[in-house]
Design a protein around this motif. Structure first.
Motif, mmCIF file in Angstrom:
data_model
loop_
_atom_site.group_PDB
_atom_site.id
_atom_site.type_symbol
_atom_site.label_atom_id
_atom_site.label_comp_id
_atom_site.label_asym_id
_atom_site.label_seq_id
_atom_site.Cartn_x
_atom_site.Cartn_y
_atom_site.Cartn_z
ATOM 1 N N TYR A 204 -19.680 -38.426 -4.258
ATOM 2 C CA TYR A 204 -20.830 -37.538 -4.069
ATOM 3 C C TYR A 204 -22.083 -38.108 -4.727
ATOM 4 O O TYR A 204 -23.193 -37.933 -4.207
ATOM 5 C CB TYR A 204 -20.526 -36.153 -4.623
ATOM 6 N N SER A 205 -21.917 -38.794 -5.847
ATOM 7 C CA SER A 205 -23.073 -39.394 -6.509
ATOM 8 C C SER A 205 -23.708 -40.470 -5.630
ATOM 9 O O SER A 205 -24.933 -40.517 -5.463
ATOM 10 C CB SER A 205 -22.649 -39.983 -7.858
ATOM 11 N N CYS A 226 -31.821 -35.708 6.600
ATOM 12 C CA CYS A 226 -31.282 -36.025 5.279
ATOM 13 C C CYS A 226 -31.412 -34.841 4.324
ATOM 14 O O CYS A 226 -30.502 -34.561 3.534
ATOM 15 C CB CYS A 226 -31.985 -37.251 4.697
ATOM 16 N N ARG A 227 -32.528 -34.143 4.404
ATOM 17 C CA ARG A 227 -32.691 -32.956 3.547
ATOM 18 C C ARG A 227 -31.685 -31.874 3.919
ATOM 19 O O ARG A 227 -31.156 -31.174 3.047
ATOM 20 C CB ARG A 227 -34.126 -32.428 3.669
ATOM 21 N N GLU A 228 -31.396 -31.726 5.210
ATOM 22 C CA GLU A 228 -30.399 -30.752 5.642
ATOM 23 C C GLU A 228 -29.002 -31.127 5.127
ATOM 24 O O GLU A 228 -28.232 -30.261 4.694
ATOM 25 C CB GLU A 228 -30.391 -30.653 7.167
ATOM 26 N N LEU A 229 -28.685 -32.419 5.171
ATOM 27 C CA LEU A 229 -27.390 -32.867 4.664
ATOM 28 C C LEU A 229 -27.276 -32.661 3.158
ATOM 29 O O LEU A 229 -26.223 -32.258 2.648
ATOM 30 C CB LEU A 229 -27.183 -34.344 5.005
ATOM 31 N N ARG A 232 -26.462 -29.106 2.551
ATOM 32 C CA ARG A 232 -25.063 -28.796 2.865
ATOM 33 C C ARG A 232 -24.128 -29.275 1.747
ATOM 34 O O ARG A 232 -23.109 -28.650 1.459
ATOM 35 C CB ARG A 232 -24.669 -29.453 4.182
ATOM 36 N N LEU A 233 -24.473 -30.418 1.145
ATOM 37 C CA LEU A 233 -23.635 -30.959 0.077
ATOM 38 C C LEU A 233 -23.780 -30.191 -1.233
ATOM 39 O O LEU A 233 -22.928 -30.322 -2.117
ATOM 40 C CB LEU A 233 -23.998 -32.420 -0.173
ATOM 41 N N SER A 234 -24.857 -29.419 -1.352
ATOM 42 C CA SER A 234 -25.136 -28.723 -2.606
ATOM 43 C C SER A 234 -23.981 -27.803 -3.002
ATOM 44 O O SER A 234 -23.579 -26.932 -2.242
ATOM 45 C CB SER A 234 -26.422 -27.903 -2.465
#
Length: 403
Positions: A204-205, A226-229, A232-234
């Motif tokens: 994740y890092s 990229c901001r959307e991804l 989602r990863l948050s």
């Protein structure tokens, strides 16, 4: 001592009810932010906040009397926490509202809850399983928090007060050594390896670093993607860590309950600050700062309290250097050493897993503290022995305790 547990229950909501819940939560959060911006930051008393802006909350946002009072209580609590951490209160995000017993009720006969909205009282059916029913049965809850999830579903987080079982009286102690190579290692030999967790954290890092770099370059559509991804990863890494700690803590407490043992842990308060003072690489610093040892300790504490298992915190000094068999700290590092996962005692010759040795030392320390009036005696002995690196404080404490 009363223990407060939060039981999360999913709501079955119709389309018309969803609109009412959305309107209520939006009005609640807007009121929170408005009160925070229009009242002095030093006011942290809920009654004082209510006297300053109660009528404006009701007129501006259409909230009921009790929901307006909940706004003041929620903000007062947030300001007290912010003052303790010496930082301002951040803007509240949408998607929640808090309730008390006057605007929330649970009915067990059909497992429904009644909530006050901006358009009156509404009743919702709970989509819950056996675990939630067992926790809620006969509980008479007095507070709850309405939450809207990212997937659009609605949940009610119900606070349940329960009287935990009294701690079982026992002379047996199960020691638990916390670490990064092994997340936890017990004195009975059970261990949970941290390699999978480290791999996921590293993954994740790297993924975040790549997406953050691409989010600042490239075309407009690629930056947006990229901001959307990233959004989602948050929270994925944090939720996985919490799942791992829940699983480990449940297994440890269950084992202590089955063997009629108390639990002994090292008090690692401040270890992150001490370790960060040492020169290390960026990767090593990130891994150390993401070590969720305190979360695991919290999970162990509340699970042990609920199960009636006593939990003992012991000083971490010398626990990794002391031999659990002969209780010596050998002065010659060439004869007695710890290297990675291996420990060798230069006094008695014992050789084996370093985390298992540490867990057994913690168990012995816990047994000393668990004796009647043992904790005060032990603490004073440890303080007197800190200057003597060649003599184990554990050995001294045990010798005096036995004598």
């Amino acid at each position: 001592m009363t223990q407060v547990l939060t039981v999360s229950c999913k709501l079955k909501v119709s389309q018309s009810q969803a609109a009412k819940l959305d309107a209520t939560m939006d009005a609640f959060v807007q009121a929170l932010n408005w009160v925070n911006q229009n009242t002095p930051e030093k006011v942290v008393n809920a009654v004082k906040l209510q006297s300053l802006c109660y009528y404006q909350i009701r007129a501006r946002f259409g909230l009921s009397s009790n929901l307006a009072q909940q706004v003041c209580r929620r903000l007062a609590g947030a300001r007290k926490v912010a003052q303790q951490k010496n930082r301002p209160v951040k803007a509240f995000k949408r998607g929640f509202a808090t309730y008390d017993a006057r605007i929330f009720s649970l009915r067990e006969k059909d497992w429904t809850v009644s909530l006050t909205t901006v358009e009156g009282r509404e009743r919702f059916e709970l989509a819950i399983g056996r675990y939630q029913r067992e926790r809620l049965a006969g509980s008479n809850p007095k507070s709850a928090t309405l939450v809207k999830r990212k997937d659009g579903s609605y949940s009610i987080q119900i606070c349940v007060e329960a009287e935990p079982s009294p701690p079982q009286r026992t002379d047996r102690v199960l020691g638990v050594d916390l670490g990064r190579t092994d997340i936890a290692h017990t004195s009975e030999g059970d261990n949970w390896n941290g390699q999978q967790l480290n791999r996921i954290r590293d993954h994740y890092s790297k993924l975040r670093a790549v997406l953050q770099r691409k989010a600042s370059k490239g075309t407009r559509s690629s930056r947006r993607r990229c901001r959307e991804l990233l959004q989602r990863l948050s929270g994925k890494e944090r939720r996985f860590q919490a799942w791992v700690n829940h699983r480990i803590s449940k297994a440890i407490v269950s084992r202590a309950k089955a063997t009629n043992s108390a639990l002994a842990l090292e008090d690692l308060t401040g270890i992150r600050e001490r370790v960060n003072q040492q020169p290390r690489s960026k990767t090593e610093r990130r891994r150390a700062n993401s070590w969720a040892f305190y979360q695991l300790r919290q999970f162990l504490e509340y699970k042990a309290l609920r199960a009636g298992v006593a939990l003992i915190l012991v000083p971490p000094a010398y626990t990794s250097q002391t031999c659990h068999r002969c209780l010596h700290i050998h002065p010659d590092p060439a004869q007695s050493y710890r290297s990675g996962k291996q420990f060798k005692c230069g006094h008695c010759g014992w050789e084996g897993d370093a985390d298992l040795n540490g867990a057994n030392v913690i168990a012995l320390l816990g047994a000393v503290v668990n004796q009647p009036r043992g904790s005060g005696l032990f603490c004073s002995l440890v303080e007197q022995s800190r200057l003597r690196a060649t003599e184990s404080p554990l050995r001294t404490a045990l010798a005096v305790g036995v004598g």
